[in-house]
Design a protein around this motif. Structure first.
Motif, short mmCIF file in Angstrom:
data_model
loop_
_atom_site.label_atom_id
_atom_site.label_comp_id
_atom_site.label_asym_id
_atom_site.label_seq_id
_atom_site.Cartn_x
_atom_site.Cartn_y
_atom_site.Cartn_z
N THR A 5 16.24 31.55 30.23
CA THR A 5 16.12 32.99 30.49
C THR A 5 14.69 33.48 30.26
OG1 THR A 5 16.80 33.49 28.22
CG2 THR A 5 18.53 33.38 29.90
N GLN A 64 26.65 32.06 31.34
CA GLN A 64 27.39 33.20 31.86
C GLN A 64 28.82 33.19 31.32
OE1 GLN A 64 27.19 33.40 36.12
NE2 GLN A 64 25.00 33.84 36.16
N HIS A 110 23.44 35.99 27.54
CA HIS A 110 23.56 34.60 27.98
C HIS A 110 23.43 33.64 26.79
CE1 HIS A 110 23.38 35.85 32.14
NE2 HIS A 110 23.47 34.59 32.53
#
Length: 332
Positions: free
Chosen positions: A194, A82, A155
């Motif tokens: 992810t 992040q 990300h």
């Protein structure tokens, strides 16, 4: 033979010189090959090729349901990609390095890389508008131009750039090698996480890795601009410091030479000589005492209040030469 700490410091090597990476032929070749791979991924997704089919197979496999025991840990691990938390952590570390090395280059390099990341990755995200796995509408479709913003993976690209900056700014080959390995592990782990969580397609992660690597490879082209920016910032800082010192000197400095200076009125001695006694007696005999005398000097000079009235030295001279009809002189 000295055995104190200064003797040890004398033998310590000098700090390594900071070498700015240059755009060599090897780096240009790597940049060109990476750019070609970037375009190949985009074309493969646009054409709904085998890469899109692989995306759907992984999505329908639902990894987050296969290994549920990893879900809690990976929810926290993905934070390393992040932009907000990672930018704060890396900026704090590079700020300390800037203070130690007396240069703004580490912070400026971080700012330039994040700016490039936002511009390049953000433009592709908004331009292609791909939807994520959780919002897919048609099996086998690339889900492009549907108002999404996940291609490439932000990300993953942020993890590559943010942690890769540490290796890019390393001052020794050994530190650069270890930091490169560490940042690669973090970037690969964030991208794979992810995909596991189902927030990105596999092709999103591949393009995110390549996009972040392109920014790191292109940074030497921006080093002259970073150097000019540092010079300009330091020049502005010196101007602000000069104005601040000038303002402080104006406020707390000495008064001008032609300004009103305080005049110190001398105190009369405790005992006067014979001539001073005669002069004072003559003045008292003429009907004008010292207490009631107003001269030009007394009108223009401020009165001194340093001593109390009871502590002031009396001005009446002592002696036996006072005229018989003289009035006592009172001093203040």
């Amino acid at each position: 033979m000295r055995t104190d700490i200064f003797a040890r410091l004398d033998r310590e090597p000098e700090p390594p010189k900071i070498e700015i990476p240059r755009m060599s032929r090897t780096r240009v070749t790597l940049f060109g090959g990476t750019l070609a791979f970037y375009l190949a991924i985009v074309i493969a997704v646009l054409a709904s090729s085998w890469l899109v089919t692989l995306d759907w197979k992984i999505m329908l496999f639902r990894p987050y349901q296969q290994w549920q025991q990893l879900h809690a840990f990976l929810d926290y691990f993905v934070v390393l990609g992040q932009r907000g938390p990672t930018a704060v952590m890396i900026a704090a570390w590079l700020g300390w390095r800037s203070w130690r090395q007396h240069t703004l280059r580490p912070l400026l390099v971080l700012g330039a890389s994040l700016l490039l990341l936002n511009v390049t990755v953000g433009a592709v995200k908004l331009g292609l508008g791909r939807l994520g796995p959780h919002y897919a509408t048609q099996i086998g479709s690339a889900e492009l131009f549907a108002g999404g913003d996940i291609f490439p993976s932000g990300h993953t690209a942020n993890a590559v750039v943010t942690w890769g900056i540490l290796a890019y700014l390393a001052t020794t080959p050994r530190a650069r090698r270890y930091l490169s390995i560490g940042s690669s592990v973090v970037a690969l782990g964030v991208g794979a996480t992810t995909v596991y969580l189902g927030t990105h397609w596999l092709s999103d992660v591949l393009l995110g890795w390549v996009a972040g690597l392109l920014i790191l490879l292109a940074l030497p082209w921006f080093e002259p601009t970073i150097a000019r920016t540092e010079t300009a910032v330091l020049a502005v800082r010196e101007q602000v410091r000069a104005r601040w010192r000038e303002r402080r000197g104006t406020v707390s400095g000495p008064a001008p030479a032609d300004g009103p200076w305080p005049v110190i009125v001398p105190q009369l001695p405790a005992q006067e000589d014979e001539d001073a006694g005669r002069s004072t007696v003559g003045t008292a005999h003429s009907g004008r005492g010292t207490a009631g005398r107003n001269t030009t000097a007394q009108l223009t000079q401020p009165r001194s209040h340093a001593t109390a009235r009871s502590e002031r030295t009396p001005t009446t001279p002592a002696g036996s030469r006072r005229p018989p009809r003289s009035r006592p002189v009172t001093g203040g």
